[in-house]
Design a protein around this motif. Structure first.
Motif, PDB file in Angstrom:
ATOM      1  N   UNK A 174       0.823  -1.215   0.000  1.00 22.36           N
ATOM      2  CA  UNK A 174       0.000   0.000   0.000  1.00 22.36           C
ATOM      3  C   UNK A 174       0.860   1.270   0.000  1.00 22.36           C
ATOM      4  N   UNK A 175       1.949   1.273   0.781  1.00 23.88           N
ATOM      5  CA  UNK A 175       2.699   2.532   0.861  1.00 23.88           C
ATOM      6  C   UNK A 175       3.576   2.757  -0.371  1.00 23.88           C
ATOM      7  N   UNK A 176       3.556   1.808  -1.307  1.00 30.73           N
ATOM      8  CA  UNK A 176       4.165   2.069  -2.617  1.00 30.73           C
ATOM      9  C   UNK A 176       3.120   2.609  -3.596  1.00 30.73           C
ATOM     10  N   UNK A 177       1.858   2.660  -3.171  1.00 31.11           N
ATOM     11  CA  UNK A 177       0.781   3.027  -4.087  1.00 31.11           C
ATOM     12  C   UNK A 177       0.598   4.534  -4.235  1.00 31.11           C
ATOM     13  N   UNK A 178      -0.285   4.887  -5.152  1.00 28.86           N
ATOM     14  CA  UNK A 178      -0.516   6.294  -5.496  1.00 28.86           C
ATOM     15  C   UNK A 178      -1.143   7.069  -4.342  1.00 28.86           C
TER      16      UNK A 178
END
Ligand SMILES: CC(=O)N[C@H]1[C@@H](OP(=O)(O)OP(=O)(O)OC[C@H]2O[C@@H](n3ccc(=O)[nH]c3=O)[C@H](O)[C@@H]2O)O[C@H](CO)[C@@H](O)[C@@H]1O[C@H](C)C(=O)N[C@@H](C)C(=O)N[C@@H](CCC(=O)O)C(=O)O
Ligand code: ATP
Length: 451
Positions: A258-262
């Motif tokens: 998730x923390x790599x997501x937009x």
């Protein structure tokens, strides 16, 4: 010796954070109830740091943001209902950002532990709105995060081609990342990070454990470093595919990365500009690209073939490292092999991995999960199911691949059940317009990525 009883814990405290400009060491302190402090340290090379008024204020804001985000490693050990922050107050916008990061970043953790964190995590917002951050006059320079895998190397080569000054930066003691960083031939920076050692003892005593949003923590560390070093860009290499999680029956979407997501990039990057420095740009250079488009870019140079690895088994803090850079049996090895196959000559790819994963029947279940065939996408940083299916369909047409065990099974058993119209790789290579790449760079970057 007292034993950690996670269910009797009432509250989690952010007990304080401080930075020693003379040594470059930041200390992030936490505690459960009235227990002993858990202290994490982050060491930024380049001390002593001399910070004038506005930059000192920005460094303090960035340090608090890091303190709040890095707390997730400790909070997860008991997930108590109450959260207290000592020493400083936060406003409603900061509290909302933290709740977003904790609830979503702990999504896989919650799913695996059978917990529901929605509505449970409440950060106390009792501060006035934070004053709008000033423009600090930061110098044009990029701190580029490097993780040892293909993605950050693609960004580094893009910035090199576009003549953007950069420092290749990593957190922690990985020798593999160090070797990749040195291979770039560019200036490097290695930031130290030590988790509170008591966390491992709490784990042994039955604390809740599971995945945490490590990219959010690394992002906050890099933003803090950028302020100290006076540079205006923090660059990550998170592709657009990272915004999509695994679809779990009965639960819905759970995103390991998730923390790599937009959503994280947009909200964290905006918060940094509003509360730390108006001229500090946090962005992912690869956001406009899918995993397959990144793989295609990576294949353009063989400079890192003997150095890089995307296999996460290399990156454990404790325990032994794998004998080979590519374990060959985990979802990341499966995916990266498949994603590179359409874009690289077969002998080059097999020589990188030391074996041909697509000709190993023992990997069938792993590939089924990637293809979302009778399984869900694994909880790992891998591309979307449609990317895996398109890559497999592409190699299934190539004479050098089509008879290999996994590919042959795909042709025989899986492809006939799929919609042929969705197996085309070209639409997945299209460059997207949703990103935070600074306008001054975007036009040239787009042209570079399109070639
Ligand atoms: C290397 C790895 O994949 N580790 C995951 C693994 O942890 P394990 O216990 O096997 O080993 P350690 O990483 O050494 O961790 C020891 C304990 O420390 C906790 N911890 C670690 C780092 C941290 O910042 N905070 C912590 O609390 C950890 O929970 C262990 O108890 O399994 C864990 C549970 O699922 C994972 O949380 C470990 O993942 C690491 C935090 C990690 O750095 N993983 C990256 C390789 C990773 O997954 N990167 C993703 C990005 C995902 C994201 O949400 O940002 C990626 O590859 O894209
Ligand atoms: N130890 C680290 N220090 C700094 N940044 C890191 C570290 N580990 C990962 N990153 C960064 O986090 C982001 C996500 O990591 P990820 O593992 O997906 O990327 P990668 O290692 O470049 O490529 P790959 O997906 O092939 O493993 C990347 O921008 C990467 O540079």
């Amino acid at each position: 010796m007292t034993v950690f009883d996670r269910d009797s814990i009432q509250s989690f405290h952010f007990t304080g954070c401080d930075f020693d400009a003379a040594s470059g060491v930041a200390r992030l302190r936490y505690a459960f109830d009235d227990g002993a402090e858990l202290v994490e340290t982050v060491t930024i090379p380049g001390a002593p740091f001399v910070l004038d008024g506005a930059r000192a204020q920005a460094a303090e804001q960035a340090l608090r943001l890091l303190h709040l985000i890095a707390g997730v490693s400790y909070y997860k050990a008991a997930v108590p209902e109450r959260i207290r922050i000592d020493g400083y107050a936060i406003d409603a916008a900061t509290a909302a950002l933290m709740e977003e990061i904790y609830v979503n970043g702990l999504g896989e953790f919650a799913y695996r532990n059978g917990l529901n964190l929605h509505g449970r995590i409440r950060f106390p917002a009792d501060g006035q709105g934070i004053a709008k951050a000033p423009t600090l006059g930061l110098r044009r320079h990029a701190l580029v995060a490097i993780g040892g895998g293909k993605d950050s190397l693609v960004s580094i080569e893009a910035l090199r081609a576009l003549d953007v000054e950069q420092t290749v930066t990593w957190i922690g003691g990985s020798q593999l990342i160090k070797a990749c960083a040195e291979r770039t031939g560019l200036p490097t920076l290695n930031i130290g990070r030590q988790l509170a050692s008591e966390l491992f003892e709490l784990n042994r005593q039955g604390a809740y454990n599971g995945h945490i949003p490590v990219t959010a923590i690394n992002s906050a560390i890099m933003v803090f470093a950028a302020v100290l070093l006076g540079v205006d860009q923090v660059v990550f290499s998170n592709e657009r595919s990272a915004s999509y999680g695994s679809m779990i029956e009965g639960t819905g979407e759970v995103n390991h990365q998730w923390s790599k997501g937009w959503a994280f990039e947009r909200d964290f990057g905006g918060h940094v500009q509003r509360t730390v420095a108006a001229d500090l740009h946090y962005y992912s250079l690869l956001r406009p690209l899918s995993e397959l488009a990144v793989a295609r870019q990576f294949a353009r140079t063989d400079r890192y073939d003997a150095h890089f690895s995307s296999c996460n088994r290399n990156f454990h803090l404790l325990g032994e490292r794998p004998a080979s850079r590519w374990c060959g049996v985990c979802p990341k090895c499966h995916f990266v092999f498949l994603a590179l196959a359409p874009f690289m000559p077969k002998p080059r790819l097999v020589s990188i991995f030391g074996r041909n994963l697509l000709d190993d029947p023992a990997q069938t279940a792993g590939y089924d999960a990637l293809l979302e065939f009778q399984d869900h996408k694994p909880f790992e940083c891998v591309g979307e199911g449609r990317e895996s299916r398109a890559a497999m369909a592409t190699v299934a047409e190539r004479p050098e691949w089509r008879e290999d065990a996994i590919v042959e099974r795909f042709r025989r058993e899986i492809r006939p059940q799929l919609d042929a119209g969705e197996l085309d790789i070209a639409p997945l290579l299209v460059i997207d317009d949703e990103h935070r790449v600074p306008q001054a760079l975007w036009g040239r970057l787009r042209a570079y990525l399109a070639t």
